[in-house]
Design a protein around this motif. Structure first.
Motif, PDB file in Angstrom:
ATOM      1  N   MET A 178      38.364  39.771  38.719  1.00 57.93           N
ATOM      2  CA  MET A 178      38.994  39.213  39.924  1.00 57.93           C
ATOM      3  C   MET A 178      40.231  38.347  39.449  1.00 57.93           C
ATOM      4  SD  MET A 178      35.745  37.337  42.388  1.00 57.93           S
ATOM      5  CE  MET A 178      35.084  36.856  40.853  1.00 57.93           C
ATOM      6  N   ASP A 179      41.378  38.424  40.294  1.00 61.47           N
ATOM      7  CA  ASP A 179      42.683  37.631  40.180  1.00 61.47           C
ATOM      8  C   ASP A 179      42.517  36.365  40.972  1.00 61.47           C
ATOM      9  OD1 ASP A 179      43.560  39.802  38.585  1.00 61.47           O
ATOM     10  OD2 ASP A 179      44.251  40.804  40.396  1.00 61.47           O
ATOM     11  N   ILE A 180      42.191  35.221  40.526  1.00 61.68           N
ATOM     12  CA  ILE A 180      41.892  34.013  41.316  1.00 61.68           C
ATOM     13  C   ILE A 180      42.896  32.966  40.765  1.00 61.68           C
ATOM     14  CG2 ILE A 180      40.333  32.030  42.090  1.00 61.68           C
ATOM     15  CD1 ILE A 180      38.164  34.202  41.727  1.00 61.68           C
ATOM     16  N   PRO A 181      44.071  32.363  41.478  1.00 57.96           N
ATOM     17  CA  PRO A 181      44.992  31.564  40.851  1.00 57.96           C
ATOM     18  C   PRO A 181      44.137  30.328  40.899  1.00 57.96           C
ATOM     19  CG  PRO A 181      45.362  32.048  43.175  1.00 57.96           C
ATOM     20  CD  PRO A 181      44.445  32.862  42.810  1.00 57.96           C
ATOM     21  N   ASP A 182      44.956  29.132  40.082  1.00 57.71           N
ATOM     22  CA  ASP A 182      44.360  27.701  40.226  1.00 57.71           C
ATOM     23  C   ASP A 182      44.757  27.172  41.246  1.00 57.71           C
ATOM     24  OD1 ASP A 182      43.305  25.244  39.695  1.00 57.71           O
ATOM     25  OD2 ASP A 182      44.533  24.804  37.810  1.00 57.71           O
ATOM     26  N   LEU A 183      44.076  26.667  42.286  1.00 64.31           N
ATOM     27  CA  LEU A 183      44.533  26.083  43.359  1.00 64.31           C
ATOM     28  C   LEU A 183      43.908  24.413  43.711  1.00 64.31           C
ATOM     29  CD1 LEU A 183      43.972  29.096  46.113  1.00 64.31           C
ATOM     30  CD2 LEU A 183      46.197  28.469  45.056  1.00 64.31           C
ATOM     31  N   ARG A 184      43.493  24.030  42.387  1.00 64.29           N
ATOM     32  CA  ARG A 184      42.841  22.719  42.293  1.00 64.29           C
ATOM     33  C   ARG A 184      43.892  21.773  43.153  1.00 64.29           C
ATOM     34  NH1 ARG A 184      40.337  22.769  36.652  1.00 64.29           N
ATOM     35  NH2 ARG A 184      41.247  24.623  36.429  1.00 64.29           N
ATOM     36  N   THR A 185      45.135  21.985  43.237  1.00 66.61           N
ATOM     37  CA  THR A 185      46.092  20.792  43.720  1.00 66.61           C
ATOM     38  C   THR A 185      45.855  20.839  45.085  1.00 66.61           C
ATOM     39  OG1 THR A 185      47.623  22.505  43.939  1.00 66.61           O
ATOM     40  CG2 THR A 185      47.869  21.290  41.961  1.00 66.61           C
TER      41      THR A 185
ATOM     42  N   THR B 144      42.358  40.308  54.288  1.00 64.68           N
ATOM     43  CA  THR B 144      42.335  41.789  54.142  1.00 64.68           C
ATOM     44  C   THR B 144      40.716  42.004  53.699  1.00 64.68           C
ATOM     45  OG1 THR B 144      44.561  41.870  53.592  1.00 64.68           O
ATOM     46  CG2 THR B 144      43.240  43.704  53.341  1.00 64.68           C
ATOM     47  N   PRO B 145      40.137  42.324  54.832  1.00 64.75           N
ATOM     48  CA  PRO B 145      38.824  42.781  54.288  1.00 64.75           C
ATOM     49  C   PRO B 145      38.716  44.313  53.814  1.00 64.75           C
ATOM     50  CG  PRO B 145      39.055  42.854  56.529  1.00 64.75           C
ATOM     51  CD  PRO B 145      40.124  42.517  56.128  1.00 64.75           C
ATOM     52  N   LYS B 146      37.612  44.862  53.249  1.00 64.09           N
ATOM     53  CA  LYS B 146      37.385  46.080  52.773  1.00 64.09           C
ATOM     54  C   LYS B 146      38.520  46.360  51.629  1.00 64.09           C
ATOM     55  CE  LYS B 146      37.036  48.555  56.398  1.00 64.09           C
ATOM     56  NZ  LYS B 146      36.646  49.664  57.216  1.00 64.09           N
ATOM     57  N   ALA B 147      38.909  45.600  50.854  1.00 63.43           N
ATOM     58  CA  ALA B 147      39.778  45.838  49.830  1.00 63.43           C
ATOM     59  C   ALA B 147      39.003  46.331  48.669  1.00 63.43           C
ATOM     60  CB  ALA B 147      40.376  44.348  49.429  1.00 63.43           C
ATOM     61  N   ALA B 148      40.047  46.910  47.470  1.00 61.56           N
ATOM     62  CA  ALA B 148      39.499  47.523  46.109  1.00 61.56           C
ATOM     63  C   ALA B 148      38.702  46.399  45.612  1.00 61.56           C
ATOM     64  CB  ALA B 148      40.643  48.088  45.756  1.00 61.56           C
ATOM     65  N   ARG B 149      39.478  45.229  45.580  1.00 60.16           N
ATOM     66  CA  ARG B 149      38.669  43.921  44.847  1.00 60.16           C
ATOM     67  C   ARG B 149      39.026  42.773  45.330  1.00 60.16           C
ATOM     68  NH1 ARG B 149      43.230  43.738  39.762  1.00 60.16           N
ATOM     69  NH2 ARG B 149      44.817  43.411  41.211  1.00 60.16           N
ATOM     70  N   ASN B 150      38.028  41.605  44.950  1.00 56.09           N
ATOM     71  CA  ASN B 150      38.450  40.335  45.283  1.00 56.09           C
ATOM     72  C   ASN B 150      39.537  39.814  44.735  1.00 56.09           C
ATOM     73  OD1 ASN B 150      36.307  40.382  47.017  1.00 56.09           O
ATOM     74  ND2 ASN B 150      34.772  39.769  45.706  1.00 56.09           N
TER      75      ASN B 150
ATOM     76  N   ARG C 288      47.177  34.963  50.507  1.00 56.98           N
ATOM     77  CA  ARG C 288      46.544  36.131  51.037  1.00 56.98           C
ATOM     78  C   ARG C 288      45.310  36.380  50.266  1.00 56.98           C
ATOM     79  NH1 ARG C 288      49.479  39.823  54.215  1.00 56.98           N
ATOM     80  NH2 ARG C 288      48.159  41.233  53.588  1.00 56.98           N
ATOM     81  N   VAL C 289      44.317  36.596  51.023  1.00 59.38           N
ATOM     82  CA  VAL C 289      43.096  36.508  50.379  1.00 59.38           C
ATOM     83  C   VAL C 289      42.388  38.115  50.581  1.00 59.38           C
ATOM     84  CG1 VAL C 289      40.545  35.953  50.232  1.00 59.38           C
ATOM     85  CG2 VAL C 289      42.380  34.294  50.759  1.00 59.38           C
ATOM     86  N   TYR C 290      42.008  38.708  49.632  1.00 62.81           N
ATOM     87  CA  TYR C 290      41.492  40.278  49.697  1.00 62.81           C
ATOM     88  C   TYR C 290      39.906  40.048  49.272  1.00 62.81           C
ATOM     89  CZ  TYR C 290      46.327  41.550  49.664  1.00 62.81           C
ATOM     90  OH  TYR C 290      47.785  41.816  50.144  1.00 62.81           O
ATOM     91  N   VAL C 291      39.234  40.710  50.262  1.00 64.19           N
ATOM     92  CA  VAL C 291      37.515  40.469  49.872  1.00 64.19           C
ATOM     93  C   VAL C 291      37.263  42.100  49.944  1.00 64.19           C
ATOM     94  CG1 VAL C 291      37.136  38.146  50.531  1.00 64.19           C
ATOM     95  CG2 VAL C 291      37.112  39.897  52.324  1.00 64.19           C
ATOM     96  N   THR C 292      36.311  42.492  49.137  1.00 59.43           N
ATOM     97  CA  THR C 292      35.464  43.758  49.369  1.00 59.43           C
ATOM     98  C   THR C 292      34.472  43.818  50.525  1.00 59.43           C
ATOM     99  OG1 THR C 292      33.959  43.187  47.721  1.00 59.43           O
ATOM    100  CG2 THR C 292      35.921  44.167  46.834  1.00 59.43           C
ATOM    101  N   THR C 293      34.097  42.951  51.354  1.00 56.99           N
ATOM    102  CA  THR C 293      33.050  42.865  52.056  1.00 56.99           C
ATOM    103  C   THR C 293      33.777  43.106  53.669  1.00 56.99           C
ATOM    104  OG1 THR C 293      32.541  40.720  50.987  1.00 56.99           O
ATOM    105  CG2 THR C 293      31.300  41.388  52.816  1.00 56.99           C
ATOM    106  N   VAL C 294      32.659  43.909  54.048  1.00 56.28           N
ATOM    107  CA  VAL C 294      33.298  44.392  55.570  1.00 56.28           C
ATOM    108  C   VAL C 294      33.105  43.245  56.530  1.00 56.28           C
ATOM    109  CG1 VAL C 294      32.295  46.838  55.064  1.00 56.28           C
ATOM    110  CG2 VAL C 294      30.733  45.146  55.869  1.00 56.28           C
ATOM    111  N   PRO C 295      34.038  43.367  57.616  1.00 61.75           N
ATOM    112  CA  PRO C 295      33.968  42.099  58.580  1.00 61.75           C
ATOM    113  C   PRO C 295      33.081  42.417  59.612  1.00 61.75           C
ATOM    114  CG  PRO C 295      35.658  44.052  58.950  1.00 61.75           C
ATOM    115  CD  PRO C 295      35.327  44.440  57.873  1.00 61.75           C
TER     116      PRO C 295
END
Length: 84
Positions: free
Chosen positions: A1-8, A21-27, A37-44
């Protein structure tokens, strides 16, 4: 998973606008010219994608998912979350 540090952004009362963007290849979360932009593998369907976005965003912010509230965009790709 590619998750940036957004603690700020994890301060109480902060609103976070993002595009999903749902139904993406990876979270993953991508910061593109100040926009998230958030990509999730889950269906909407039945709020499953919203729950996946909330979980992924909470992980990036370093807060429990119970501190995130979806303000706008329950059925839209453009969403606004608030940190409680």
């Amino acid at each position: 998973m590619d998750i940036p540090d957004l603690r700020t952004l994890a301060q109480s009362g902060t609103t976070i606008a993002l595009r999903v963007t749902p139904k993406a290849a990876r979270n993953r979360i991508v910061q593109d010219e100040g926009a998230l932009r958030v990509y999730v593998t889950t269906v909407p369907e039945d709020g499953k994608a919203n729950a996946a976005v909330q979980k992924l965003l909470a992980k990036a912010l370093g807060v429990p998912k119970s501190r995130l509230t979806l303000l706008r965009g329950h059925t839209s790709r453009d969403k606004v979350f608030q940190v409680d």
